[in-house]
Design a protein around this motif. Structure first.
Motif, PDB file in Angstrom:
ATOM      1  N   THR A  53      -6.567  -7.040   7.744  1.00  0.00           N
ATOM      2  CA  THR A  53      -7.054  -7.666   8.978  1.00  0.00           C
ATOM      3  C   THR A  53      -8.214  -8.612   8.684  1.00  0.00           C
ATOM      4  OG1 THR A  53      -8.407  -5.693   9.238  1.00  0.00           O
ATOM      5  CG2 THR A  53      -6.396  -5.809  10.569  1.00  0.00           C
ATOM      6  N   THR A  54      -9.182  -8.126   7.922  1.00  0.00           N
ATOM      7  CA  THR A  54     -10.360  -8.952   7.662  1.00  0.00           C
ATOM      8  C   THR A  54     -10.019 -10.087   6.703  1.00  0.00           C
ATOM      9  OG1 THR A  54     -11.614  -6.907   7.956  1.00  0.00           O
ATOM     10  CG2 THR A  54     -12.851  -8.816   7.219  1.00  0.00           C
ATOM     11  N   PRO A  71      -9.033   4.033  24.026  1.00  0.00           N
ATOM     12  CA  PRO A  71      -9.592   4.969  23.036  1.00  0.00           C
ATOM     13  C   PRO A  71      -9.382   4.553  21.581  1.00  0.00           C
ATOM     14  CG  PRO A  71      -7.799   5.992  24.312  1.00  0.00           C
ATOM     15  CD  PRO A  71      -8.108   4.687  24.963  1.00  0.00           C
ATOM     16  N   ILE A  96     -12.421   0.538  15.521  1.00  0.00           N
ATOM     17  CA  ILE A  96     -13.710   1.136  15.152  1.00  0.00           C
ATOM     18  C   ILE A  96     -14.475   0.205  14.203  1.00  0.00           C
ATOM     19  CG2 ILE A  96     -12.852   2.423  13.132  1.00  0.00           C
ATOM     20  CD1 ILE A  96     -14.658   4.749  14.014  1.00  0.00           C
ATOM     21  N   ARG A 106       3.186   2.333  20.780  1.00  0.00           N
ATOM     22  CA  ARG A 106       2.969   3.518  21.604  1.00  0.00           C
ATOM     23  C   ARG A 106       4.347   4.035  22.006  1.00  0.00           C
ATOM     24  NH1 ARG A 106      -1.500   2.088  20.240  1.00  0.00           N
ATOM     25  NH2 ARG A 106      -3.389   1.907  21.501  1.00  0.00           N
ATOM     26  N   ARG A 135      -9.456   1.443  20.471  1.00  0.00           N
ATOM     27  CA  ARG A 135     -10.045   0.132  20.180  1.00  0.00           C
ATOM     28  C   ARG A 135     -10.688   0.160  18.790  1.00  0.00           C
ATOM     29  NH1 ARG A 135     -11.949  -4.613  22.089  1.00  0.00           N
ATOM     30  NH2 ARG A 135     -14.031  -5.155  21.408  1.00  0.00           N
ATOM     31  N   LEU A 144      -8.694 -12.763   8.814  1.00  0.00           N
ATOM     32  CA  LEU A 144      -9.776 -13.402   9.563  1.00  0.00           C
ATOM     33  C   LEU A 144     -10.566 -14.365   8.671  1.00  0.00           C
ATOM     34  CD1 LEU A 144     -11.778 -13.771  11.874  1.00  0.00           C
ATOM     35  CD2 LEU A 144     -12.782 -11.554  11.290  1.00  0.00           C
ATOM     36  N   PHE A 194      -9.053  -6.877  19.205  1.00  0.00           N
ATOM     37  CA  PHE A 194      -9.507  -5.599  18.655  1.00  0.00           C
ATOM     38  C   PHE A 194      -8.916  -4.412  19.414  1.00  0.00           C
ATOM     39  CE2 PHE A 194     -13.309  -8.032  16.971  1.00  0.00           C
ATOM     40  CZ  PHE A 194     -13.026  -7.805  15.635  1.00  0.00           C
ATOM     41  N   LEU A 254     -18.045  -4.390  11.796  1.00  0.00           N
ATOM     42  CA  LEU A 254     -18.035  -4.705  10.367  1.00  0.00           C
ATOM     43  C   LEU A 254     -17.250  -5.999  10.123  1.00  0.00           C
ATOM     44  CD1 LEU A 254     -18.753  -3.893   7.497  1.00  0.00           C
ATOM     45  CD2 LEU A 254     -16.692  -2.472   7.420  1.00  0.00           C
ATOM     46  N   ALA A 255     -16.118  -6.142  10.800  1.00  0.00           N
ATOM     47  CA  ALA A 255     -15.317  -7.367  10.638  1.00  0.00           C
ATOM     48  C   ALA A 255     -16.128  -8.582  11.100  1.00  0.00           C
ATOM     49  CB  ALA A 255     -14.027  -7.252  11.440  1.00  0.00           C
ATOM     50  N   ARG A 259     -13.509  10.020  16.578  1.00  0.00           N
ATOM     51  CA  ARG A 259     -14.220   8.775  16.902  1.00  0.00           C
ATOM     52  C   ARG A 259     -15.711   9.039  17.144  1.00  0.00           C
ATOM     53  NH1 ARG A 259     -11.362   3.767  17.741  1.00  0.00           N
ATOM     54  NH2 ARG A 259     -13.478   3.095  18.243  1.00  0.00           N
ATOM     55  N   GLY A 306      -6.686  -0.183   8.118  1.00  0.00           N
ATOM     56  CA  GLY A 306      -7.122  -0.956   9.293  1.00  0.00           C
ATOM     57  C   GLY A 306      -8.056  -2.095   8.949  1.00  0.00           C
ATOM     58  N   ASP A 342      -6.876   5.358   6.654  1.00  0.00           N
ATOM     59  CA  ASP A 342      -6.793   4.517   7.864  1.00  0.00           C
ATOM     60  C   ASP A 342      -7.870   3.430   7.858  1.00  0.00           C
ATOM     61  OD1 ASP A 342      -5.955   3.522  10.264  1.00  0.00           O
ATOM     62  OD2 ASP A 342      -6.535   5.256  11.475  1.00  0.00           O
ATOM     63  N   MET A 343      -9.042   3.792   7.347  1.00  0.00           N
ATOM     64  CA  MET A 343     -10.127   2.798   7.313  1.00  0.00           C
ATOM     65  C   MET A 343      -9.717   1.595   6.459  1.00  0.00           C
ATOM     66  SD  MET A 343     -12.436   3.813   9.188  1.00  0.00           S
ATOM     67  CE  MET A 343     -12.439   5.312  10.130  1.00  0.00           C
ATOM     68  N   LEU A 395      -5.662   6.718  14.143  1.00  0.00           N
ATOM     69  CA  LEU A 395      -4.687   5.867  14.831  1.00  0.00           C
ATOM     70  C   LEU A 395      -3.515   6.670  15.390  1.00  0.00           C
ATOM     71  CD1 LEU A 395      -3.846   2.991  15.577  1.00  0.00           C
ATOM     72  CD2 LEU A 395      -2.648   2.838  13.399  1.00  0.00           C
TER      73      LEU A 395
HETATM   74  C1  HEM Z   1     -10.409  -8.924  12.126  1.00  0.00           C
HETATM   75  C2  HEM Z   1     -10.483  -7.671  11.826  1.00  0.00           C
HETATM   76  C3  HEM Z   1      -9.836  -6.558  12.597  1.00  0.00           C
HETATM   77  C4  HEM Z   1      -8.951  -6.596  13.642  1.00  0.00           C
HETATM   78  C5  HEM Z   1      -8.382  -7.822  14.359  1.00  0.00           C
HETATM   79  C6  HEM Z   1      -8.640  -5.223  13.994  1.00  0.00           C
HETATM   80  C7  HEM Z   1      -7.805  -4.848  15.032  1.00  0.00           C
HETATM   81  C8  HEM Z   1      -7.604  -3.552  15.457  1.00  0.00           C
HETATM   82  C9  HEM Z   1      -6.833  -3.166  16.597  1.00  0.00           C
HETATM   83  C10 HEM Z   1      -6.081  -4.119  17.524  1.00  0.00           C
HETATM   84  C11 HEM Z   1      -6.890  -1.822  16.699  1.00  0.00           C
HETATM   85  C12 HEM Z   1      -6.308  -0.982  17.823  1.00  0.00           C
HETATM   86  C13 HEM Z   1      -5.140  -0.140  17.411  1.00  0.00           C
HETATM   87  C14 HEM Z   1      -4.380   0.437  18.585  1.00  0.00           C
HETATM   88  O1  HEM Z   1      -4.807   0.327  19.734  1.00  0.00           O
HETATM   89  O2  HEM Z   1      -3.310   0.983  18.355  1.00  0.00           O
HETATM   90  C15 HEM Z   1      -7.666  -1.340  15.592  1.00  0.00           C
HETATM   91  C16 HEM Z   1      -7.923  -0.007  15.309  1.00  0.00           C
HETATM   92  C17 HEM Z   1      -8.540   0.410  14.153  1.00  0.00           C
HETATM   93  N1  HEM Z   1      -9.225  -0.363  13.250  1.00  0.00           N
HETATM   94 FE1  HEM Z   1      -9.379  -2.372  13.275  1.00  0.00          FE
HETATM   95  N2  HEM Z   1      -9.322  -4.393  13.145  1.00  0.00           N
HETATM   96  C18 HEM Z   1     -10.080  -5.155  12.288  1.00  0.00           C
HETATM   97  C19 HEM Z   1     -10.959  -4.710  11.315  1.00  0.00           C
HETATM   98  C20 HEM Z   1     -11.158  -3.390  11.010  1.00  0.00           C
HETATM   99  C21 HEM Z   1     -12.090  -2.905  10.012  1.00  0.00           C
HETATM  100  C22 HEM Z   1     -13.028  -3.783   9.190  1.00  0.00           C
HETATM  101  C23 HEM Z   1     -11.922  -1.546   9.954  1.00  0.00           C
HETATM  102  C24 HEM Z   1     -12.618  -0.498   9.109  1.00  0.00           C
HETATM  103  C25 HEM Z   1     -13.405  -0.674   8.158  1.00  0.00           C
HETATM  104  C26 HEM Z   1     -10.925  -1.181  10.941  1.00  0.00           C
HETATM  105  C27 HEM Z   1     -10.474   0.088  11.175  1.00  0.00           C
HETATM  106  C28 HEM Z   1      -9.697   0.456  12.263  1.00  0.00           C
HETATM  107  C29 HEM Z   1      -9.301   1.827  12.534  1.00  0.00           C
HETATM  108  C30 HEM Z   1      -9.614   3.038  11.694  1.00  0.00           C
HETATM  109  C31 HEM Z   1      -8.585   1.793  13.725  1.00  0.00           C
HETATM  110  C32 HEM Z   1      -7.949   2.986  14.449  1.00  0.00           C
HETATM  111  C33 HEM Z   1      -8.922   3.461  15.494  1.00  0.00           C
HETATM  112  C34 HEM Z   1      -8.364   4.592  16.337  1.00  0.00           C
HETATM  113  O3  HEM Z   1      -7.148   4.802  16.358  1.00  0.00           O
HETATM  114  O4  HEM Z   1      -9.156   5.266  16.995  1.00  0.00           O
HETATM  115  N3  HEM Z   1     -10.498  -2.328  11.561  1.00  0.00           N
HETATM  116  N4  HEM Z   1      -8.109  -2.424  14.851  1.00  0.00           N
END
Ligand code: HEM
Length: 406
Positions: free
Chosen positions: A242-243, A345, A349, A290, A347, A246, A341, A353-354, A99, A238, A234-235, A88
């Protein structure tokens, strides 16, 4: 035309993503900024901008050269924090290498393999309260499934460690604010030990082995150990809260929309679309930041180099220019891009799974708790911080059922 004055606060000139005034008037504030102020100003936490329009959020998300992630994901975070979240808080090309490495473990195909594991975990949790005819859905279910799934199916940690890890993750995500850092420290320390142990073992060909392999930094050096921990944390950062939101959102929707609930009981082909729409409206990431790398204009607003913008994914997902009746869940709506989501770049990951957890949980809820409803006199309690939106309490009722011994 609204002036931005709602609930005793001016959300155009003095936005506060953390504020009670925003939390309690969420739909109204989101509508107001869409109508009159696509880039609002905040004077708290050193000052930042809040970007709400779907098109602006999408364009900024794509343009990582103008908008860096390396200054942190929220205003109070910029600086020398030792505990970072990767990928992130890094930019391409280093971010892209992580990624590419991890992508294969989070692809729709790879994630589908976890379906039966998710179902088993879902039913084991439902077994714990199904005979009682009621529970607080967050405490009994939504706060537990994401951790159980991630720790047991993705990390492969020993079963006996799950209660400790789940409690630490729960403290990190849902504990008192003053206790959360300690929760993350426990999670980080556990993951550090687990990675060290896995390094000594035969590779299992899983996601953890990939993190251990790592990638090259932009200097061509192997990623250092702490970057690997940042990826693991981060995993969880993130993926858990969130989940949880949901899964709580699904229960809240089913409990308050009996006709839609019945349609979903009768027609499983509607489940995936309904989940997508619930993800849009119960968008768990309220906003992420950002920092401008140059002077730049966004929807007529000058942003100066070094200033932070918070991209409000939750607001963008309700932009009336993209969604008719944006606050309403229409389980047959088609959503080409689920901005909840993110975009570009970074978006999410973990989106597949969610989604899989959500669809599987919905299937089992509709099968085992088909008359899920709010407990009499009870109400849902929402809260949020700069980054996430949460449901903290959701008292529900249902006709008691039998355990299935999952
Ligand atoms: C309803 C469930 C989820 C929502 C709404 C959500 C939403 C998001 C959003 C909006 C971002 C973009 C961040 C950015 O642009 O700054 C993001 C990134 C990320 N999410 Fe999710 N997320 C969810 C579930 C998950 C799950 C289940 C995982 C991992 C097991 C996860 C891991 C991550 C990670 C590691 C990033 C950073 C990716 C990067 O920077 O390249 N998320 N998520």
């Amino acid at each position: 035309m609204t002036t931005g004055e709602i609930g005793g606060r001016n959300h155009f000139t003095d936005f506060d993503l953390d504020s009670r005034e925003f939390s309690e008037n969420f739909d109204e504030v989101v509508s107001a900024v869409h109508a009159g102020c696509p880039v609002a100003r905040s004077e708290v936490q050193g000052g930042y901008w809040v970007v709400s329009g779907f098109d602006d959020v999408r364009a900024i998300g794509q343009d990582w050269q103008t908008w860096t992630n390396t200054d942190g994901y929220e205003p109070s975070r910029s600086g020398t924090d030792e505990a970072r979240l990767y990928p992130l808080e890094i930019d391409p090309p280093y971010q892209t290498r992580w990624r590419s490495l991890l992508g294969e473990y989070f692809s729709p195909r790879a994630i589908r393999a976890n379906k039966e594991g998710i179902r088993t975990n879902t039913n084991a949790l439902i077994d714990q309260f199904v005979e009682q005819g009621g529970c607080d859905w967050v405490d009994a279910f939504a706060a537990h499934l994401p951790g159980r799934v991630f720790f047991s199916t993705m990390l492969g940690v020993p079963l006996e460690d799950l209660p400790y890890l789940q409690a630490a993750a729960d403290q990190a995500v849902r504990g008192e604010i003053s206790e959360r850092a300690d929760g993350w420290n426990k999670v980080g320390a556990y993951l550090d030990g687990y990675l060290r142990q896995r390094q000594e073992e035969e590779p299992r060909g899983d996601f953890v082995d990939a993190v251990l392999r790592g990638v090259e930094t932009d200097d061509g050096e192997p990623a250092p150990w702490n970057h690997k921990i940042f990826v693991m944390v981060d995993m969880l950062a993130g993926g858990l809260a969130t989940t949880t939101f949901l899964l709580a959102g699904i229960a809240h929707f089913l409990a308050t929309h009996p006709e839609d609930r019945q349609r979903l009981v009768d027609d499983p082909s509607l489940h995936a679309g309904a989940v997508e729409e619930i993800i849009r409206v119960y968008a768990s990431i309220l906003s992420l930041g950002r920092t401008a790398t140059r002077d730049v204009e966004v929807s007529g607003q000058q942003i100066r180099k070094g200033e932070m913008v918070m991209l409000s994914y939750a607001a963008a997902a309700r932009d009336p220019r993209h969604f008719e009746n944006p606050h309403t869940i229409d389980i047959t709506r088609k959503i080409p891009t689920n901005i909840a989501f993110g975009y570009g770049p970074h978006r999410c990951i973990g989106s597949h799974l969610a989604r899989l957890q959500a669809v599987t949980a919905m299937e089992e809820m509709l099968r085992r708790l088909p008359d899920l409803r709010m407990a009499p006199g009870a109400d849902v309690v929402f809260s949020h911080s700069t980054v996430t939106r949460d449901i903290v309490s959701l008292p529900v009722e249902f006709t008691p059922g039998a355990k299935e011994g999952a």
